[in-house]
Scaffold this motif. Structure first.
Motif, PDB file in Angstrom:
ATOM      1  N   GLU A 101       0.820  -1.209   0.000  1.00  0.00           N
ATOM      2  CA  GLU A 101       0.000   0.000   0.000  1.00  0.00           C
ATOM      3  C   GLU A 101       0.854   1.260   0.000  1.00  0.00           C
ATOM      4  OE1 GLU A 101      -3.673   1.946   2.578  1.00  0.00           O
ATOM      5  OE2 GLU A 101      -2.440   0.338   3.411  1.00  0.00           O
ATOM      6  N   SER A 102       1.880   1.279   0.820  1.00  0.00           N
ATOM      7  CA  SER A 102       2.704   2.487   0.893  1.00  0.00           C
ATOM      8  C   SER A 102       3.385   2.767  -0.436  1.00  0.00           C
ATOM      9  CB  SER A 102       3.751   2.336   1.998  1.00  0.00           C
ATOM     10  OG  SER A 102       4.570   1.192   1.743  1.00  0.00           O
ATOM     11  N   LEU A 103       3.924   1.723  -1.105  1.00  0.00           N
ATOM     12  CA  LEU A 103       4.565   1.932  -2.399  1.00  0.00           C
ATOM     13  C   LEU A 103       3.546   2.377  -3.442  1.00  0.00           C
ATOM     14  CD1 LEU A 103       6.976   1.740  -4.308  1.00  0.00           C
ATOM     15  CD2 LEU A 103       6.508  -0.708  -4.561  1.00  0.00           C
ATOM     16  N   ALA A 104       2.363   1.754  -3.432  1.00  0.00           N
ATOM     17  CA  ALA A 104       1.332   2.129  -4.403  1.00  0.00           C
ATOM     18  C   ALA A 104       0.875   3.562  -4.194  1.00  0.00           C
ATOM     19  CB  ALA A 104       0.159   1.166  -4.311  1.00  0.00           C
ATOM     20  N   LEU A 105       0.714   3.965  -2.931  1.00  0.00           N
ATOM     21  CA  LEU A 105       0.284   5.331  -2.668  1.00  0.00           C
ATOM     22  C   LEU A 105       1.339   6.339  -3.077  1.00  0.00           C
ATOM     23  CD1 LEU A 105      -1.484   4.905   0.791  1.00  0.00           C
ATOM     24  CD2 LEU A 105      -2.517   4.978  -1.496  1.00  0.00           C
ATOM     25  N   SER A 106       2.620   5.973  -2.886  1.00  0.00           N
ATOM     26  CA  SER A 106       3.683   6.882  -3.303  1.00  0.00           C
ATOM     27  C   SER A 106       3.772   7.016  -4.816  1.00  0.00           C
ATOM     28  CB  SER A 106       5.024   6.390  -2.755  1.00  0.00           C
ATOM     29  OG  SER A 106       5.387   5.157  -3.364  1.00  0.00           O
ATOM     30  N   LEU A 107       3.235   6.030  -5.533  1.00  0.00           N
ATOM     31  CA  LEU A 107       3.243   6.065  -6.996  1.00  0.00           C
ATOM     32  C   LEU A 107       1.975   6.673  -7.570  1.00  0.00           C
ATOM     33  CD1 LEU A 107       4.801   2.560  -7.727  1.00  0.00           C
ATOM     34  CD2 LEU A 107       5.941   4.783  -7.832  1.00  0.00           C
ATOM     35  N   GLY A 108       1.069   7.164  -6.709  1.00  0.00           N
ATOM     36  CA  GLY A 108      -0.097   7.868  -7.193  1.00  0.00           C
ATOM     37  C   GLY A 108      -1.415   7.152  -7.052  1.00  0.00           C
ATOM     38  N   CYS A 109      -1.456   6.009  -6.401  1.00  0.00           N
ATOM     39  CA  CYS A 109      -2.723   5.298  -6.220  1.00  0.00           C
ATOM     40  C   CYS A 109      -3.553   5.964  -5.123  1.00  0.00           C
ATOM     41  CB  CYS A 109      -2.462   3.831  -5.876  1.00  0.00           C
ATOM     42  SG  CYS A 109      -1.688   2.895  -7.206  1.00  0.00           S
ATOM     43  N   ASP A 110      -4.832   5.672  -5.118  1.00  0.00           N
ATOM     44  CA  ASP A 110      -5.767   6.287  -4.176  1.00  0.00           C
ATOM     45  C   ASP A 110      -6.193   5.240  -3.151  1.00  0.00           C
ATOM     46  OD1 ASP A 110      -7.549   7.824  -2.832  1.00  0.00           O
ATOM     47  OD2 ASP A 110      -8.910   8.158  -4.543  1.00  0.00           O
ATOM     48  N   ARG A 111      -5.995   5.580  -1.839  1.00  0.00           N
ATOM     49  CA  ARG A 111      -6.367   4.638  -0.794  1.00  0.00           C
ATOM     50  C   ARG A 111      -7.870   4.480  -0.686  1.00  0.00           C
ATOM     51  NH1 ARG A 111      -6.828   4.072   5.022  1.00  0.00           N
ATOM     52  NH2 ARG A 111      -5.489   2.346   5.732  1.00  0.00           N
ATOM     53  N   ALA A 112      -8.596   5.469  -1.107  1.00  0.00           N
ATOM     54  CA  ALA A 112     -10.053   5.379  -1.045  1.00  0.00           C
ATOM     55  C   ALA A 112     -10.577   4.241  -1.918  1.00  0.00           C
ATOM     56  CB  ALA A 112     -10.674   6.702  -1.464  1.00  0.00           C
ATOM     57  N   GLN A 113      -9.853   3.902  -2.962  1.00  0.00           N
ATOM     58  CA  GLN A 113     -10.284   2.804  -3.819  1.00  0.00           C
ATOM     59  C   GLN A 113     -10.286   1.486  -3.053  1.00  0.00           C
ATOM     60  OE1 GLN A 113      -7.863   2.390  -7.313  1.00  0.00           O
ATOM     61  NE2 GLN A 113      -9.292   0.987  -8.332  1.00  0.00           N
ATOM     62  N   LEU A 114      -9.266   1.267  -2.209  1.00  0.00           N
ATOM     63  CA  LEU A 114      -9.208   0.046  -1.411  1.00  0.00           C
ATOM     64  C   LEU A 114     -10.303   0.034  -0.349  1.00  0.00           C
ATOM     65  CD1 LEU A 114      -7.911  -2.572  -0.462  1.00  0.00           C
ATOM     66  CD2 LEU A 114      -6.216  -1.214   0.789  1.00  0.00           C
ATOM     67  N   GLU A 115     -10.499   1.167   0.318  1.00  0.00           N
ATOM     68  CA  GLU A 115     -11.537   1.209   1.339  1.00  0.00           C
ATOM     69  C   GLU A 115     -12.915   0.969   0.733  1.00  0.00           C
ATOM     70  OE1 GLU A 115     -11.121   4.979   3.188  1.00  0.00           O
ATOM     71  OE2 GLU A 115      -9.323   4.416   4.340  1.00  0.00           O
ATOM     72  N   LEU A 116     -13.156   1.547  -0.433  1.00  0.00           N
ATOM     73  CA  LEU A 116     -14.438   1.332  -1.100  1.00  0.00           C
ATOM     74  C   LEU A 116     -14.609  -0.131  -1.495  1.00  0.00           C
ATOM     75  CD1 LEU A 116     -17.007   2.618  -2.257  1.00  0.00           C
ATOM     76  CD2 LEU A 116     -15.737   3.041  -4.382  1.00  0.00           C
ATOM     77  N   ALA A 117     -13.530  -0.788  -1.950  1.00  0.00           N
ATOM     78  CA  ALA A 117     -13.615  -2.204  -2.332  1.00  0.00           C
ATOM     79  C   ALA A 117     -13.927  -3.073  -1.129  1.00  0.00           C
ATOM     80  CB  ALA A 117     -12.308  -2.646  -2.996  1.00  0.00           C
ATOM     81  N   VAL A 118     -13.342  -2.748   0.021  1.00  0.00           N
ATOM     82  CA  VAL A 118     -13.607  -3.532   1.232  1.00  0.00           C
ATOM     83  C   VAL A 118     -15.049  -3.312   1.694  1.00  0.00           C
ATOM     84  CG1 VAL A 118     -12.975  -3.803   3.661  1.00  0.00           C
ATOM     85  CG2 VAL A 118     -11.190  -3.577   1.924  1.00  0.00           C
ATOM     86  N   ARG A 119     -15.541  -2.101   1.603  1.00  0.00           N
ATOM     87  CA  ARG A 119     -16.925  -1.841   2.036  1.00  0.00           C
ATOM     88  C   ARG A 119     -17.929  -2.534   1.111  1.00  0.00           C
ATOM     89  NH1 ARG A 119     -17.086   2.139   5.907  1.00  0.00           N
ATOM     90  NH2 ARG A 119     -15.189   3.423   6.094  1.00  0.00           N
ATOM     91  N   GLN A 120     -17.555  -2.731  -0.152  1.00  0.00           N
ATOM     92  CA  GLN A 120     -18.463  -3.381  -1.094  1.00  0.00           C
ATOM     93  C   GLN A 120     -18.398  -4.903  -1.045  1.00  0.00           C
ATOM     94  OE1 GLN A 120     -17.285  -1.730  -4.857  1.00  0.00           O
ATOM     95  NE2 GLN A 120     -18.605   0.087  -4.654  1.00  0.00           N
ATOM     96  N   SER A 121     -17.511  -5.454  -0.236  1.00  0.00           N
ATOM     97  CA  SER A 121     -17.340  -6.909  -0.171  1.00  0.00           C
ATOM     98  C   SER A 121     -18.333  -7.493   0.830  1.00  0.00           C
ATOM     99  CB  SER A 121     -15.899  -7.261   0.237  1.00  0.00           C
ATOM    100  OG  SER A 121     -14.975  -6.711  -0.685  1.00  0.00           O
ATOM    101  N   HIS A 122     -19.035  -8.540   0.396  1.00  0.00           N
ATOM    102  CA  HIS A 122     -20.022  -9.194   1.257  1.00  0.00           C
ATOM    103  C   HIS A 122     -19.880 -10.716   1.097  1.00  0.00           C
ATOM    104  CE1 HIS A 122     -21.883  -5.278   1.887  1.00  0.00           C
ATOM    105  NE2 HIS A 122     -21.898  -5.116   0.566  1.00  0.00           N
ATOM    106  N   PRO A 123     -18.900 -11.317   1.788  1.00  0.00           N
ATOM    107  CA  PRO A 123     -18.675 -12.762   1.631  1.00  0.00           C
ATOM    108  C   PRO A 123     -19.741 -13.579   2.352  1.00  0.00           C
ATOM    109  CG  PRO A 123     -17.185 -11.870   3.263  1.00  0.00           C
ATOM    110  CD  PRO A 123     -17.926 -10.694   2.684  1.00  0.00           C
ATOM    111  N   HIS A 124     -19.859 -14.834   1.904  1.00  0.00           N
ATOM    112  CA  HIS A 124     -20.778 -15.768   2.523  1.00  0.00           C
ATOM    113  C   HIS A 124     -20.042 -16.905   3.234  1.00  0.00           C
ATOM    114  CE1 HIS A 124     -24.019 -13.747   0.391  1.00  0.00           C
ATOM    115  NE2 HIS A 124     -23.329 -13.872  -0.745  1.00  0.00           N
ATOM    116  N   GLU A 125     -18.849 -17.214   2.818  1.00  0.00           N
ATOM    117  CA  GLU A 125     -18.090 -18.303   3.429  1.00  0.00           C
ATOM    118  C   GLU A 125     -17.455 -17.817   4.726  1.00  0.00           C
ATOM    119  OE1 GLU A 125     -15.302 -19.896   0.738  1.00  0.00           O
ATOM    120  OE2 GLU A 125     -16.761 -20.338  -0.842  1.00  0.00           O
ATOM    121  N   PRO A 126     -17.341 -18.697   5.716  1.00  0.00           N
ATOM    122  CA  PRO A 126     -16.738 -18.289   7.006  1.00  0.00           C
ATOM    123  C   PRO A 126     -15.304 -17.814   6.868  1.00  0.00           C
ATOM    124  CG  PRO A 126     -17.970 -20.329   7.246  1.00  0.00           C
ATOM    125  CD  PRO A 126     -17.934 -20.040   5.788  1.00  0.00           C
TER     126      PRO A 126
END
Length: 949
Positions: A731-756
């Protein structure tokens, strides 16, 4: 009236008497003329037609000593000026290189650049084996060593061979059938190894004589009292024709070819293939005669007996059929060379009985030793130490050069073969030698066994109607008298007989006949002091510290290990990884055994480095290539080629493949390889551009695929854990290269698994991103144990938490705590059935991460049994009362200032030190300041002092 005229005409023809006898036999056995009459008279017509040709047709059988003897005699008698040989016409430039080889070897055409054929069929390879006891070698040696003689190959080129194969289907002619009765015994090492010398190449040969009907072959074997076809051929064709005159040999061979041609299943595809080859050969011969003006009477056409009985309209120079239009070749690029062959390889390639080629070689040597014929051998031929007669030393014999078309078949078929006196000295020598070999291989054999083998050989020959024991009779007698219930060693008696009668001779391609790449390999490995032509395994010891000049040899061995089969160069000691080189290495080198593989590498490039680069590009640009395979190619390029331009191209290919992937099946391998490559490049300085592009592309790609991977049942837990590992650890390397951390947070919030397991992974990701606190995560784990309906699935939740230890290492204490609570709270009726499932789940899905839990448990639990009774778990101990410190106290002044200026950093440091609390309220940092002021001040001292306001 018409019957009388026909009878008179038949009697006047050269084979009239034989025709009349066959017609009478057909009428007697078939109750009148019919199919049998047509077959029998058709055979005589084929013989008559072949003998009446202006261009002399010489019928042969593949690797037949009788054919080789007849060829040597005929060449010395006729002295032809042009020899037309049934062999792929584009193999002609290879023939002079036979001087630099030790027979048997095989002419080869090889291609990896396929055009016009199915791409999945490559690489394509054709081989034509050459042995000394073959008619084609006699013709080649005569033509190449006799001034003024021209050798012309007239068969289909290699490209047309594969055109016919793929026209009939991918399996057309790939691997012929074999004699099941002639299989080798327990000696599986060397015969199988030498039988693999041809690989899966398509074999071409002169004269494939074998019945087309299985029923006919079975009938011949049963009435001939033999086990397999090779023995029948040796008994009823080879031995009678070995001493026959040329006219008799020629007529008998054409008759056999005609018989097997007529008595075969109706296969239109095979018939079309054979006739197309025959039209091609006669067209090439006519073209050559027209272009050179050669006298057909001074030419010789050497072909298989099957093709000598051809009935195509182009057969013969006097045929008035329209010219055959030769089809064009495809765009496939063929490379040509010589590869080593062996008797076992020839037998396996063409479906001959085991040991039959060795026996044929022994028969040839015996016939040459008896005298009466001087064979032709190429000048400078390796492995031929016997004296040879120069072909030009004898003038052609006018009387011997003429052939007759009179009937020799009638006498040959009606006269029994001349009995051959028993060669007692030869048979006694065989019996003594087989007993000696048997004793060396663990058999309890003695003089009595030698006598028994002798007498049994004579008895078997008499029972089978033979005047003298053949090698096959001797083989059966030795097995009967010497072999007991078990085989004491690797070789059984049948294999020992094959060794005794000539063994599995393995050929070798000389240095001068090797392609440039193979010669380069031999030259670069010369400092090792090994004899690379030997077929034995040799040990190479490289002390690169004391002898740095051996470094290039080490590079060659590593590249050969990458390109060749595993047992060609086998690493004993040493390692080559990214950024790591061994000081000492030990290798087992068996290049002599794998000379064919080295030669085929020479068809792909000029140097090893070029071939390695082509293989890496081929793997990275393959239709089924993935980002993982491209990263593996990058790693191999660094290890074997030192990086450079190739690495950059392969890296950018990995970036493109990662961006195009729609599944995450290779996520664990991608994560492992990119971590190693990043660590390697960081140790060398700045990251290359492709690494940065790969990290940013992977961050965006995995953020996009994360919600669907959590919900997809076909995506495994390990793949999702690897995705989170990539996103969280880079994450730190990706953010230093211009990636957006909000994209990861949004992906985690949109995840809804069914398996334990995936649910536990999502909890770990939420905790790592600060979406839930440690206290909330503990409470969720406690709820799992409090719910009886969830307890059976608890191992799967735990597996997900363990999988998350790599991207979220701060979860280790929580997992140990959860496991300890489970073992302490669950009753035995629940825990005992649940425990095996827990162990198997952890071992299958997170075996490499369990040591982290073991080390944490070792730090957490007491070290002695006595201390266990008084031990209180850290998670069960009551919290220490908070002691508020004065705000103006100098002991906590820097920590308070740091907490006020950098609350998030203080919270992260406090969590690492074991404190808990709500991040939004700064609870963990406040707890650290209140309970451990000295530690808080030490942490604050690591930062730049903040001036008081």
């Amino acid at each position: 009236m018409s019957d009388t005229v026909l009878a008179d005409d038949t009697a006047a023809r050269p084979f009239g008497a034989l025709r009349r006898r066959l017609l009478d036999a057909a009428a007697a056995f078939a109750d009148g003329p019919g199919a049998l009459t047509g077959i029998l008279t058709g055979i005589v017509d084929d013989v008559d037609r072949a003998l009446r040709q202006e261009l002399e047709v010489f019928p042969v059988c593949h690797h037949s000593p009788a054919s080789a003897l007849a060829m040597a005699r005929r060449l010395r008698d006729k002295r032809p000026e042009v020899v037309y040989l049934e062999l792929c016409e584009d193999l002609r430039p290879l023939l002079p290189e036979l001087r630099n080889c030790r027979l048997p070897v095989a002419l080869q055409a090889f291609s990896t650049e396929i055009e016009g054929f199915p791409p999945e069929a490559g690489p394509l390879s054709v081989i034509a084996p050459i042995t000394e006891a073959s008619a084609e070698y006699q013709a080649i040696a005569y033509a190449l060593d006799t001034p003024g003689v021209e050798l012309v190959l007239v068969d289909h080129p290699v490209d047309h061979v594969f055109q016919q194969i793929f026209r009939e289907g991918p399996a057309g002619g790939r691997r012929p059938r074999s004699d099941g009765e002639g299989a080798a015994g327990p000696d599986a090492a060397s015969p199988e190894e030498s039988a693999a010398l041809h690989g899966d190449a398509v074999g071409v040969r002169i004269g494939d004589l074998r019945p087309g009907f299985a029923e006919l072959e079975e009938h011949l074997l049963r009435h001939g009292k033999v086990r397999h076809w090779s023995e029948w051929w040796d008994q009823y064709v080879e031995q009678p024709l070995a001493g026959a005159d040329y006219d008799t040999y020629r007529q008998v061979m054409v008759m056999i070819g005609s018989l097997f041609r007529r008595l075969r299943p109706a296969d239109p595809a095979r018939l079309a293939r054979d006739e197309e080859r025959e039209r091609h050969m006669w067209t090439r011969m006519r073209e050559h005669l027209a272009a050179t003006g050669a006298d057909p009477a001074r030419c010789l056409y050497v072909c298989g007996a099957f093709h000598a009985a051809s009935r195509v309209e182009q057969f013969g120079l006097a045929a008035d059929a329209p010219p055959y239009e030769i089809p064009p070749r495809t765009g496939t690029r063929w490379r040509y060379g010589l590869i080593p062959s062996s008797h076992s390889a020839i037998e396996a390639q063409f479906g001959l009985a085991a040991g039959s080629v060795s026996i044929a070689e022994a028969t040839w040597a015996k016939a040459v030793a008896r005298g009466g014929v001087a064979p032709f051998r190429l000048k400078g031929q390796q492995g031929t130490t016997r004296k040879r007669r120069t072909p030009a030393s004898r003038r052609p014999d006018p009387a011997g050069s003429a052939t007759t078309s009179e009937d020799r078949l009638s006498g040959f078929l009606a006269t029994p073969p001349k009995p051959d006196a028993l060669d007692e000295a030869e048979l006694i020598g065989w019996c003594v030698d087989i007993v000696r070999l048997a004793r060396r291989n663990g058999y309890l054999a003695g003089t009595a066994d030698a006598i028994a083998v002798y007498e049994t050989s004579v008895l078997l020959a008499g029972l089978r109607g033979r005047a003298r024991p053949t090698p096959y009779d001797f083989q059966d007698a030795a097995v009967t008298c010497i072999e007991k219930d078990t085989v004491p060693g690797r070789r059984d008696v049948r294999r020992l007989c094959e060794i005794l009668l000539g063994g599995d001779r393995v050929g070798q391609v000389g240095y001068d006949a090797l392609p440039p790449l193979a010669r380069d390999v031999y030259d670069r490995l010369a400092p090792l002091g090994l004899d690379l032509q030997k077929r034995t395994i040799q040990r190479a010891l490289l002390d690169l510290g004391a002898r740095p000049e051996l470094g290039p040899c080490s590079d060659v061995l590593w590249m050969l290990r990458y390109l060749l089969p595993d047992d060609a160069v086998r690493l004993i000691m040493g390692e080559r990884r990214l950024g790591e080189r061994s000081i000492q290495e030990s290798w087992d080198v068996a290049i002599g055994r794998h000379q064919r593989s080295i030669i085929e590498l020479g068809y792909e490039g000029v140097t090893l480095e070029q071939v390695v680069e082509k293989r890496l590009r081929k793997a990275a640009w393959a239709p089924d290539a993935t980002a993982a395979t491209a990263l593996a190619a990058v790693e191999d390029a660094i290890n074997h080629l030192g990086g450079g331009r190739v690495t950059e191209e392969l890296g950018m290919r990995a970036v493109a493949l990662l961006a195009a992937e729609r599944t995450v099946d290779d996520a664990p391998e991608v994560l492992r390889r990119i971590r190693e490559l990043l660590a390697y490049h960081r140790s060398r300085g700045a990251l290359p551009a492709w690494c940065e592009a790969f990290v940013t592309t992977g961050y965006a790609q995995y953020c996009t695929l994360l919600p669907s991977a959590f919900a997809d049942e076909d995506t495994g837990v390990r793949q999702v854990a690897a995705m989170l590992g990539f996103l969280l650890t880079m994450e730190s390397l990706a953010l230093s290269l211009g990636c957006d951390r909000a994209q990861l947070e949004l992906a985690v919030r949109q995840s809804h698994p069914h398996e334990p397991a995936k649910t536990a992974l999502l909890w770990a990701a939420q905790y790592r991103l600060g979406m839930i606190s440690r206290k909330e995560l503990r409470s969720r784990c406690a709820e799992l144990l409090d719910n009886p309906l969830v307890v059976p699935a608890f191992p799967r939740y735990l597996s997900g938490l363990v999988q998350a230890l790599e991207p979220v290492p701060e979860l280790v204490p929580i997992v140990v705590e959860t496991l300890s609570k489970a073992f302490g709270r669950l009753p035995d009726p629940v825990l005992l059935p649940w425990l095996p499932r827990l162990i198997t789940t952890l071992r299958e899905q997170a075996g490499e991460l369990v040591p982290l839990l073991v080390r944490e448990a070792e730090r957490t639990f007491p070290g002695s049994l006595a201390a266990l009774d008084a031990w209180v778990p850290p998670w069960a101990a009551p919290p220490a009362p908070a002691v508020p410190a004065p705000a103006a106290s100098p002991a906590i002044g820097p920590a308070a200032q740091l907490l006020a200026a950098h609350p998030q950093a203080c919270h992260a440091a406090a969590v690492l030190l074991g404190c808990d609390g709500d991040r939004r309220e700064g609870g963990a940092a406040a707890e650290l300041v209140s309970r451990h002021p000295a530690t808080a001040d030490a942490v604050a001292a690591l930062f730049t002092p903040i001036p008081a306001r």
